[in-house]
Design a protein around this motif. Structure first.
Motif, PDB file in Angstrom:
ATOM      1  N   VAL A  85      -2.492  -3.738  -2.478  1.00 41.48           N
ATOM      2  CA  VAL A  85      -2.069  -2.542  -3.219  1.00 41.48           C
ATOM      3  C   VAL A  85      -0.551  -2.480  -3.306  1.00 41.48           C
ATOM      4  O   VAL A  85       0.007  -1.972  -4.271  1.00 41.48           O
ATOM      5  CB  VAL A  85      -2.644  -1.267  -2.560  1.00 41.48           C
ATOM      6  N   CYS A  86       0.135  -2.979  -2.304  1.00 43.20           N
ATOM      7  CA  CYS A  86       1.586  -3.061  -2.373  1.00 43.20           C
ATOM      8  C   CYS A  86       2.017  -4.404  -1.812  1.00 43.20           C
ATOM      9  O   CYS A  86       1.236  -5.112  -1.172  1.00 43.20           O
ATOM     10  CB  CYS A  86       2.255  -1.909  -1.623  1.00 43.20           C
ATOM     11  N   ASP A  87       3.264  -4.758  -2.033  1.00 41.88           N
ATOM     12  CA  ASP A  87       3.779  -6.030  -1.532  1.00 41.88           C
ATOM     13  C   ASP A  87       4.916  -5.800  -0.549  1.00 41.88           C
ATOM     14  O   ASP A  87       5.850  -6.585  -0.456  1.00 41.88           O
ATOM     15  CB  ASP A  87       4.242  -6.907  -2.693  1.00 41.88           C
ATOM     16  N   CYS A  88       4.792  -4.703   0.197  1.00 41.36           N
ATOM     17  CA  CYS A  88       5.857  -4.352   1.140  1.00 41.36           C
ATOM     18  C   CYS A  88       5.957  -5.371   2.269  1.00 41.36           C
ATOM     19  O   CYS A  88       7.018  -5.562   2.858  1.00 41.36           O
ATOM     20  CB  CYS A  88       5.609  -2.958   1.724  1.00 41.36           C
ATOM     21  N   PHE A 136       2.392  -4.249  -9.644  1.00 32.46           N
ATOM     22  CA  PHE A 136       1.283  -3.610 -10.367  1.00 32.46           C
ATOM     23  C   PHE A 136       1.042  -4.306 -11.714  1.00 32.46           C
ATOM     24  O   PHE A 136      -0.101  -4.551 -12.111  1.00 32.46           O
ATOM     25  CB  PHE A 136       1.571  -2.133 -10.604  1.00 32.46           C
ATOM     26  N   LEU A 137       2.119  -4.605 -12.431  1.00 32.35           N
ATOM     27  CA  LEU A 137       1.984  -5.256 -13.733  1.00 32.35           C
ATOM     28  C   LEU A 137       1.313  -6.630 -13.600  1.00 32.35           C
ATOM     29  O   LEU A 137       0.578  -7.069 -14.498  1.00 32.35           O
ATOM     30  CB  LEU A 137       3.363  -5.415 -14.383  1.00 32.35           C
ATOM     31  N   LEU A 150      11.013  -0.928  -7.766  1.00 33.86           N
ATOM     32  CA  LEU A 150      10.982  -1.869  -8.880  1.00 33.86           C
ATOM     33  C   LEU A 150      10.085  -3.063  -8.566  1.00 33.86           C
ATOM     34  O   LEU A 150       9.360  -3.564  -9.440  1.00 33.86           O
ATOM     35  CB  LEU A 150      12.397  -2.339  -9.202  1.00 33.86           C
ATOM     36  N   GLU A 151      10.115  -3.523  -7.315  1.00 32.14           N
ATOM     37  CA  GLU A 151       9.254  -4.631  -6.920  1.00 32.14           C
ATOM     38  C   GLU A 151       7.783  -4.222  -6.956  1.00 32.14           C
ATOM     39  O   GLU A 151       6.909  -5.008  -7.335  1.00 32.14           O
ATOM     40  CB  GLU A 151       9.645  -5.108  -5.519  1.00 32.14           C
ATOM     41  N   MET A 152       7.495  -2.990  -6.565  1.00 35.93           N
ATOM     42  CA  MET A 152       6.109  -2.513  -6.593  1.00 35.93           C
ATOM     43  C   MET A 152       5.606  -2.401  -8.033  1.00 35.93           C
ATOM     44  O   MET A 152       4.451  -2.726  -8.326  1.00 35.93           O
ATOM     45  CB  MET A 152       5.991  -1.169  -5.874  1.00 35.93           C
ATOM     46  N   ILE A 153       6.462  -1.934  -8.930  1.00 32.64           N
ATOM     47  CA  ILE A 153       6.080  -1.832 -10.341  1.00 32.64           C
ATOM     48  C   ILE A 153       5.775  -3.221 -10.899  1.00 32.64           C
ATOM     49  O   ILE A 153       4.778  -3.420 -11.612  1.00 32.64           O
ATOM     50  CB  ILE A 153       7.200  -1.143 -11.149  1.00 32.64           C
TER      51      ILE A 153
END
Length: 703
Positions: free
Chosen positions: A610-613, A649-650, A643-646
C-alpha cells in the motif's frame, strides 16, 4: 421673462443642435411623443438655465451635452429613450462603438444636475448610467431618489448611485423586479456574492417607499435584504400595498426571519405591528436578543427585558397553532419562565421543538415534553437532565430526536426507543448513558449518530448491539465497547466509524501485532471489534478514522468482504499506521473511489504494498488486485515522501484513471515557498506524461 416652457412634440432633423438658454426660466418640460426615431441622430443639446428649479427630460439620447448649467435645480425627472439594440450595446460595451461613445456623454448631463434635491430616474436611465460609474458625480444635496424598475432593465448603476448620495433620506422604488446581472453589488440579493462593495451599508437613507409590490417571494426577499442592509432605515412606507395579501402569505414571509427580526417589521405599518406575533415559527435566542457585549448580561433589567419579550409574543398569540419553536438561553433566565414557555407551545400543538438550555445548574425539562402527541422533531441540548424518561413516556409522532450533552439514566434508552414508534433519525452527540449494556433496536430507524468525541470521563460500555435493519446512515464516534453481540445493519448505505483510542491502547495494539503481548493482556474489546466491522459488510460508502485503522489491524484474519463498497475514505495521522490497509483493499472487490485524507502516516513493516515507506523484498498484492478507478488525496503538503507515494500509486493501481490531489490548506504548507510549488507542479506534469491516469493538483485556500 419666460418662467415656464413645455415642449411636447415629434422633433425631426438629423443635424439638430439646440441650446435652451434663459436666465429667468423656472420650469422646463421636454417630452418626446410617439416614436421619435429621428431624435436618435440629434447632435447636441445644451442647457444654460441657472434659475431652473424643475426639469422633465424625456427624449432619446443626444450625441453630446456640451453645456449643462443647472446650478439651482431642485427637482429633475429623467427618461432617456433607448432601443433594445442600444441596451445590448450597453451590456456588452465596445470602446470604439459610436453608440457607446454617444451614450457615454450622458455623464455630462448628470454632472450638470449634481445640485438637485429630488431626482426621478427611469429604468433606461439606470442602464445608461452603468457606463458612467467610474466618473459618477456626487449628489451632495440629494434628499429624495426615485427609481422606476422594469423586468428587462438592470440595476447595474445602483451601487455607485447610492454610494454617491451621502445625504439621501428617502428612496422610492417603483417596482422591485429588474433584470438580474452580476453588477448590482449588494443593491439587491438576486445573486449571492462575496466581497461586494457595501453600497447599502454606507447609505444614510432613513425611509424606503416600495410601489407596485406583487407579493412574489423574490420581492419579499429583497424587502428583507433592504431592512437588514440599510443601517439607518427607520421607516418602510406604503407597505399597505400588502393589504391585498392574506395573512397566511404574510406569515409565510415573516417565517424566514427570526422572531426578533420579524418584530422589526412593526415599523412598516399599523397592520404589521402585531402581525409578527402570529407567525407559526418562533425563534428566541437570548444572545441574539441581547447583542452580547462584555458583561452586558449582568446589566440590571437586561435579562428581564428578554423574558418580557418572550412573554409578550406568546401572550399575543393566544392559543393559535404553532409549528416550530426554538429557544436558546443561558444562566440568568428564570427556569420557571422557560418551563411555562415550553408548556405553552406544547399545548398549542408544536411539531418542531428546539431547546438549548445552558444553565449553570442541571436543568430538568418539564414532563410534558415526553408525552407530546404532536412533536415530530425534538432537539434537546446542553446538560439537560432527562429524568422524566423513567416515568411514562409517549411520543407517537416523533421522527427526529437530537440529544446534545444530555444524561441518560439506566434503562432510559430502551424506554425511549419503545416510546417513539415512528423514530427515523436519532442523533446522540456527547450524550452519556449510565447503562453498561445498550441495544439500539428499531425496525424503522434510518439515520443514527453516536458522537462522544467531546465527552470526558465516559465509562466504556460492556456491550453495544445494533438491531436496525432499515438503517441507511451510521456515524459512530466512541471508545471501543467490550463486545458487539449483535450488529444487524443489512441495508446500511453510508457509515463513518471513528473509534477513540488512547496512545497506551495504540501501543498495546502494535505490541500484539508484533507478538510482544498476548491477547489477554490488552484492553477489553479489541478482540471483538471484528463483530462491529462484520456487521458493516453491506455498506456502500465507508469512512474510517486513523484509530479505527489501528483497531482493524487486529481483524485482518476475520476481515469481511465488502461486496457493495463503492467509496472508501481513510483519514490518516502521523502517529497512526496503515497496517490494515492491504487486507482492507483486497476485500473491496468492487471499489471505485478511494479517498485518502493525508498520505503521511506512522511507518511500520505491515503496510504491504500500500505504501513504499519501507523497502521490502516481498509485498502483498493488495493494490494490483484493487479495481479502484478514482483516487482523491487531501491534505497534500508537497513533501518528497508524498510524491514518492503518489508515484507508487500510479504504478501499482492497474485500473486507476483519475487522481485528484488537493493541496494542504494549513498556513504552514510547503507551498509558501514558490520554488517548491513550481517543482511539485513539474513533477505532476511528469507523472501525467508517464501514466494513462489523469493527475490533477488542485490548490484550495490562500497559499
Amino acid at each position: 421673462m419666460l418662467k415656464t416652457l413645455i415642449i411636447k412634440a415629434k422633433w425631426i432633423g438629423s443635424e439638430w443642435d439646440e441650446t435652451v438658454s434663459s436666465a429667468s426660466l423656472r420650469k422646463l418640460v421636454i417630452y418626446c411623443q410617439g416614436g421619435c426615431a429621428d431624435l436618435l441622430n440629434s447632435k447636441s443639446i445644451s442647457f444654460d438655465t441657472p434659475s431652473l428649479l424643475y426639469l422633465v427630460y424625456s427624449v432619446f439620447v443626444a450625441e453630446d451635452y456640451p453645456k449643462v448649467n443647472l446650478t439651482n435645480l431642485v427637482e429633475a425627472k429623467f427618461n432617456l429613450m433607448l432601443l433594445d439594440e442600444q441596451i445590448e450595446q450597453i451590456r456588452e460595451p465596445n470602446d470604439e462603438d459610436d453608440v457607446f461613445l454617444r451614450l457615454g456623454n450622458v455623464l455630462k448631463l448628470f454632472a450638470g444636475i449634481r445640485n438637485v434635491q429630488k431626482l426621478y430616474l427611469s429604468a433606461n436611465i439606470l442602464e445608461v448610467l452603468s457606463l458612467c460609474c467610474e466618473s459618477f458625480p456626487v449628489f451632495n444635496n440629494l434628499k429624495i431618489l426615485r427609481i422606476r424598475s422594469a423586468e428587462d432593465r438592470g440595476w447595474q448603476a445602483m451601487p455607485v448611485l447610492l454610494r454617491n448620495c451621502p445625504h439621501l433620506e428617502t428612496l422610492v422604488l417603483e417596482g422591485l423586479i429588474h433584470y438580474v446581472t452580476g453588477e448590482c453589488g449588494n443593491a439587491c440579493d438576486c445573486k449571492s456574492r462575496e466581497g461586494i462593495v457595501s453600497s447599502l451599508l454606507s447609505c444614510p437613507v432613513k425611509k424606503v417607499q416600495i410601489k407596485g409590490f406583487k407579493g412574489t417571494m423574490r420581492e419579499s426577499s429583497m424587502i428583507w435584504h433592504f431592512m437588514t442592509s440599510f443601517p439607518c432605515l427607520k421607516e418602510m412606507e406604503r407597505m399597505d400595498l400588502f393589504s391585498s395579501l392574506p395573512n397566511d402569505l404574510l406569515y409565510h414571509i415573516l417565517s424566514f426571519l427570526s422572531t426578533k427580526e420579524a418584530a422589526l417589521t412593526s415599523v412598516l405599518s399599523k397592520r404589521w405591528r402585531n402581525l409578527f406575533a402570529f407567525v407559526p415559527y418562533l425563534e428566541f435566542d437570548d444572545s441574539v436578543f441581547l447583542h452580547p457585549e462584555e458583561r452586558k448580561r449582568e446589566k440590571e433589567g437586561i435579562l428581564q427585558s428578554f423574558m418580557d419579550f418572550v412573554d409578550r409574543v406568546l401572550d399575543l398569540q393566544g392559543d393559535s397553532l404553532i409549528k416550530t419553536f426554538s429557544l436558546k438561553c443561558k444562566t440568568g433566565v428564570d427556569s420557571d419562565h422557560v418551563d411555562r414557555w415550553i408548556c405553552n407551545v406544547l399545548a398549542r400543538g408544536v411539531s418542531d421543538l428546539d431547546l438549548f438550555i445552558d444553565f449553570r445548574d442541571l436543568y430538568s425539562l418539564p414532563h410534558e415534553v415526553g408525552v407530546s402527541r404532536t412533536l415530530v422533531v425534538l432537539r434537546v441540548g446542553s446538560e439537560s437532565d432527562l429524568y422524566w424518561w423513567q416515568k411514562f413516556l409517549c411520543l407517537p409522532m416523533l421522527k427526529t430526536l437530537v440529544l446534545d450533552s444530555c444524561w441518560l439514566c439506566i434503562g432510559q434508552f430502551q424506554i425511549l426507543l419503545l416510546a417513539c414508534p415512528a423514530l427515523e433519525e436519532l442523533d446522540m452527540t456527547n450524550t452519556r448513558w449510565k447503562d453498561s449494556n445498550v441495544t439500539v433496536s428499531s425496525s424503522i430507524l434510518k439515520e443514527l449518530t453516536i458522537d462522544l468525541h467531546g465527552c470526558c470521563s465516559v465509562v466504556n460500555l460492556k456491550s453495544l448491539s445494533f438491531d436496525a435493519p432499515s438503517l441507511v446512515y451510521f456515524y459512530y464516534c466512541d471508545s471501543l465497547a467490550e463486545d458487539y453481540p449483535q450488529v444487524n445493519l443489512k441495508n446500511l448505505v453510508e457509515a463513518q466509524i471513528n473509534l477513540l483510542l488512547t496512545q497506551a491502547q495504540i501501543e498495546q495494539v502494535r505490541a500484539l501485532n508484533n507478538e510482544m503481548l498476548v491477547a489477554d493482556d490488552v484492553f477489553p474489546g479489541l478482540g471483538n471489534a471484528w463483530k462491529l466491522i462484520t456487521g458493516l459488510r453491506n455498506v456502500q460508502q465507508l469512512y474510517l478514522s486513523p484509530d479505527t485503522l489501528e483497531v482493524l489491524s487486529r481483524c485482518c484474519e476475520g476481515m469481511p468482504v465488502f461486496n457493495n463498497l463503492k467509496v472508501l475514505s481513510i483519514w490518516s495521522d502521523m502517529n497512526r499506521g496503515w497496517q490494515a490497509m492491504p487486507v482492507l483493499l483486497r476485500n473491496c472487490p468492487h471499489l471505485e473511489t478511494l479517498i485518502i485524507e493525508g498520505l503521511l502516516h506512522y511507518v511500520t513493516d505491515k503496510c504491504g504494498d500500500v505504501c513504499d515507506c519501507i523497502s521490502r523484498d516481498y509485498k502483498d498484492h493488495s493494490l494490483t488486485s484493487c479495481p479502484v478507478r478514482k483516487l482523491q488525496i487531501y491534505e497534500f503538503r508537497g513533501t518528497i515522501r508524498e510524491l514518492e507515494m503518489i508515484k507508487h500509486f500510479l504504478k501499482i493501481f492497474p485500473c486507476l484513471k483519475e487522481m485528484d490531489i488537493y493541496a494542504h490548506e494549513n498556513s504552514h504548507t510547503l507551498f509558501k515557498d514558490p520554488t517548491i510549488f513550481e517543482r511539485v507542479g513539474k513533477v505532476m506534469n511528469f507523472y501525467n506524461m508517464l501514466s494513462s491516469c489523469s493527475v490533477q493538483l488542485l490548490v484550495r485556500g490562500s497559499l
